[in-house]
Scaffold this active site. Sequence first.
Site, PDB file in Angstrom:
ATOM      1  N   ARG A  29       0.855  -1.181   0.000  1.00  6.93           N
ATOM      2  CA  ARG A  29       0.000   0.000   0.000  1.00  6.93           C
ATOM      3  C   ARG A  29       0.894   1.235   0.000  1.00  6.93           C
ATOM      4  O   ARG A  29       1.994   1.238   0.566  1.00  6.93           O
ATOM      5  CB  ARG A  29      -0.899   0.028   1.236  1.00  6.93           C
ATOM      6  CG  ARG A  29      -2.119  -0.895   1.124  1.00  6.93           C
ATOM      7  CD  ARG A  29      -3.122  -0.397   0.088  1.00  6.93           C
ATOM      8  NE  ARG A  29      -4.320  -1.209   0.012  1.00  6.93           N
ATOM      9  CZ  ARG A  29      -4.499  -2.217  -0.866  1.00  6.93           C
ATOM     10  NH1 ARG A  29      -3.557  -2.548  -1.715  1.00  6.93           N
ATOM     11  NH2 ARG A  29      -5.640  -2.873  -0.902  1.00  6.93           N
ATOM     12  N   HIS A  78      -1.242   0.362  -9.853  1.00  7.78           N
ATOM     13  CA  HIS A  78      -1.904  -0.557  -8.909  1.00  7.78           C
ATOM     14  C   HIS A  78      -2.453  -1.804  -9.630  1.00  7.78           C
ATOM     15  O   HIS A  78      -3.657  -2.067  -9.631  1.00  7.78           O
ATOM     16  CB  HIS A  78      -3.038   0.172  -8.160  1.00  7.78           C
ATOM     17  CG  HIS A  78      -3.402  -0.486  -6.846  1.00  7.78           C
ATOM     18  ND1 HIS A  78      -3.710   0.201  -5.721  1.00  7.78           N
ATOM     19  CD2 HIS A  78      -3.501  -1.791  -6.502  1.00  7.78           C
ATOM     20  CE1 HIS A  78      -3.997  -0.640  -4.730  1.00  7.78           C
ATOM     21  NE2 HIS A  78      -3.872  -1.864  -5.190  1.00  7.78           N
TER      22      HIS A  78
HETATM   23  C1  GLV Z   1      -5.384  -4.937  -4.183  1.00  7.02           C
HETATM   24  O1  GLV Z   1      -4.721  -3.989  -3.942  1.00  7.02           O
HETATM   25  C2  GLV Z   1      -6.044  -5.740  -3.177  1.00  7.02           C
HETATM   26  O2  GLV Z   1      -5.993  -5.376  -1.999  1.00  7.02           O
HETATM   27  O3  GLV Z   1      -6.633  -6.757  -3.540  1.00  7.02           O
END
Ligand code: GLV
Length: 309
Positions: free
Chosen positions: A224, A272
């Site tokens: 994160r 991401h």
């Molecule tokens: C992606 O970032 C997830 O948490 O699945």
Amino acid sequence: MILIHTPAPREVAAYLDLFRTALPQHVFTDLEGLSRPEDVEYVITWGPPPGLFVGMSRLKGVFNLGAGVDRLLQRDDLAAEVPIYRLLDGGMAQQMVEYVRYGVLGYQRHMDIYRRQQTAGVWKMLPPRLPAAVRVGVLGLGEIGGQVARALAADGYRVQGWSRSAHTLPGILCHHGPTGLDTVLNESDVLVCVLPSTPQTRGLLDATRLARLPPGAMVINAGRGDLLDLDALQGLLESGHLRAAQLDVFPEEPLPPAHPLWRHPAVTITPHVAAITLRQEAVEQISANLRRLAEGSEPLGKVARTQGY
Ligand code: GLV
């Protein structure tokens, strides 16, 4: 009634189809089709907007369409006693292994340096470096991190791991706690971060800790964005202490277009995507959990709210 909500309407439509086929005995709806929030018993969601849960007085559980539940915790519209369930692996660990392996392999084979040499038209061989000469530290040894650490160890890298609570993984030196973290940082040519965002991990990789990495190290963050101090990282890249970074997650997503890291030659940025939820797999896991609930048994993947995952 079960509400399905994600930021992408086309995705909601696809999930509605799949869940209606998988569980014809349940009534599924999207937000548009919902007139009375008090009818909602379960919510299946990713990135719920503020206020989504307001008025859901009969809510019995929330299923997260992903692994990280940071956006479901610390909200004032979701009562603390409503259980949250997250996806367990579901093909995400393998994707994460690939994403991390790409970075570590590129580092070991000097691909980032060759890319920069190419831009300058420089033909210069660097001495080969074997996997056993590359020390990798994996932060986070849960469902996903455990598989990442094992895969890298199988590739021949010297892997150490760190996690909040003590873990044992065959062939991997596992550490935990603050001293353990310092050891891993001091001894990682490539630092791989796949931790969740929790009150304990936020801001973990600050300027002091990042500076512990050996000169010429690389940072891969696929956990994160709020775990890592981006300014500190940039400073250490600019001073030449760190060699490269591969970043998939950011404190603000999308990373603002003006952010200098977009244009930094030593940085690889991805939007991401390191491990994306596989729709069919998510439907299978959540359907199995809804069946367990109907039978009165405990669903899998229940989040310990105090731990944050
Ligand atoms: C992606 O970032 C997830 O948490 O699945």
